[in-house]
Design a protein around this motif. Structure first.
Motif, PDB file in Angstrom:
ATOM      1  N   GLY A 159       9.147 -12.680  -3.966  1.00 27.59           N
ATOM      2  CA  GLY A 159       8.043 -13.359  -4.638  1.00 27.59           C
ATOM      3  C   GLY A 159       6.979 -12.364  -5.053  1.00 27.59           C
ATOM      4  N   PRO A 160       5.877 -12.856  -5.588  1.00 30.71           N
ATOM      5  CA  PRO A 160       4.835 -11.975  -6.147  1.00 30.71           C
ATOM      6  C   PRO A 160       4.360 -10.907  -5.157  1.00 30.71           C
ATOM      7  N   ALA A 161       4.175  -9.703  -5.689  1.00 28.51           N
ATOM      8  CA  ALA A 161       3.696  -8.583  -4.869  1.00 28.51           C
ATOM      9  C   ALA A 161       2.763  -7.723  -5.711  1.00 28.51           C
ATOM     10  N   ALA A 162       1.597  -7.430  -5.169  1.00 25.61           N
ATOM     11  CA  ALA A 162       0.644  -6.526  -5.812  1.00 25.61           C
ATOM     12  C   ALA A 162       0.687  -5.202  -5.063  1.00 25.61           C
ATOM     13  N   TRP A 163       0.235  -4.122  -5.704  1.00 22.50           N
ATOM     14  CA  TRP A 163       0.220  -2.842  -5.001  1.00 22.50           C
ATOM     15  C   TRP A 163      -1.087  -2.093  -5.248  1.00 22.50           C
ATOM     16  N   TYR A 164      -1.389  -1.249  -4.274  1.00 22.93           N
ATOM     17  CA  TYR A 164      -2.576  -0.406  -4.309  1.00 22.93           C
ATOM     18  C   TYR A 164      -2.167   0.985  -3.845  1.00 22.93           C
ATOM     19  N   ALA A 165      -2.835   1.997  -4.377  1.00 20.15           N
ATOM     20  CA  ALA A 165      -2.482   3.369  -4.051  1.00 20.15           C
ATOM     21  C   ALA A 165      -3.219   3.910  -2.833  1.00 20.15           C
ATOM     22  N   SER A 166      -4.284   3.213  -2.393  1.00 19.28           N
ATOM     23  CA  SER A 166      -5.039   3.704  -1.244  1.00 19.28           C
ATOM     24  C   SER A 166      -5.677   2.541  -0.500  1.00 19.28           C
ATOM     25  N   LEU A 200       3.040  -1.286   4.231  1.00 22.90           N
ATOM     26  CA  LEU A 200       2.554   0.089   4.128  1.00 22.90           C
ATOM     27  C   LEU A 200       3.751   1.007   3.952  1.00 22.90           C
ATOM     28  N   ARG A 201       3.768   1.804   2.893  1.00 22.98           N
ATOM     29  CA  ARG A 201       4.825   2.793   2.703  1.00 22.98           C
ATOM     30  C   ARG A 201       4.209   4.147   2.983  1.00 22.98           C
ATOM     31  N   LEU A 259       0.880  -1.163   0.000  1.00 27.45           N
ATOM     32  CA  LEU A 259       0.000   0.000   0.000  1.00 27.45           C
ATOM     33  C   LEU A 259       0.920   1.215   0.000  1.00 27.45           C
ATOM     34  N   ALA A 260       0.978   1.904  -1.149  1.00 29.16           N
ATOM     35  CA  ALA A 260       1.937   3.004  -1.294  1.00 29.16           C
ATOM     36  C   ALA A 260       1.447   4.006  -2.319  1.00 29.16           C
ATOM     37  N   ASP A 261       2.078   5.160  -2.317  1.00 29.16           N
ATOM     38  CA  ASP A 261       1.817   6.214  -3.278  1.00 29.16           C
ATOM     39  C   ASP A 261       2.039   5.685  -4.695  1.00 29.16           C
ATOM     40  N   ALA A 262       1.160   6.046  -5.608  1.00 24.45           N
ATOM     41  CA  ALA A 262       1.223   5.544  -6.979  1.00 24.45           C
ATOM     42  C   ALA A 262       2.530   5.892  -7.681  1.00 24.45           C
ATOM     43  N   ASN A 263       3.222   6.949  -7.257  1.00 25.64           N
ATOM     44  CA  ASN A 263       4.472   7.332  -7.906  1.00 25.64           C
ATOM     45  C   ASN A 263       5.616   6.369  -7.604  1.00 25.64           C
ATOM     46  N   GLU A 264       5.667   5.826  -6.400  1.00 25.59           N
ATOM     47  CA  GLU A 264       6.777   4.945  -6.046  1.00 25.59           C
ATOM     48  C   GLU A 264       6.391   3.476  -5.931  1.00 25.59           C
TER      49      GLU A 264
END
Length: 133
Positions: free
Chosen positions: A30-37, A55-56, A12-17
């Protein structure tokens, strides 16, 4: 959501990074997905499928994020969590986060910090496998 959805590591991190950090985690753990909010995470993924939540946070976590982490701790006790902060949080926030099962790291943005995060995520995955067995 961006990235692979099969991963049990969710960032869970800012879309820029986030894409770069998720790629780094995927390369090392290993596999990692991300979300901006938090909202995007909650609407697009079943929390029960998340083994490790990273959480970043550039700013100190507060308000709804703290409440969400507290609720996750109660409803998903097997989910491992780590917060990567820019600086050490004040003691009350650190105490609350650790009481919710959140491991804390503060980040200087270096390669060594990425290695340390990958190591922590790997340890948390191992803990998750141990808890499940």
């Amino acid at each position: 959501m961006r990235g692979t959805s099969e991963g049990s590591t969710v960032l869970l991190a800012d879309a820029n990074e986030a894409p770069q950090l998720a790629a780094e985690l995927e390369r090392r753990t290993g596999p990692a997905a991300w979300y901006a909010s938090v909202g995007e995470l909650l609407t697009k993924r079943a929390l029960s499928s998340v083994s490790v939540l990273v959480l970043r946070c550039h700013a100190l976590p507060k308000g709804s994020l703290l409440a969400t982490l507290g609720r996750m701790h109660v409803e998903y006790p097997g989910m491992q969590k780590v917060a990567v902060l820019d600086e050490a949080p004040p003691l009350p926030i650190a105490e609350y986060l650790t009481s919710c099962g959140v491991s804390l790291l503060w980040n200087g943005g270096s390669e060594e910090d990425a290695e340390r995060l990958a190591s922590v995520v790997s340890q948390l995955h191992e803990r998750t496998r141990w808890i499940a067995s």
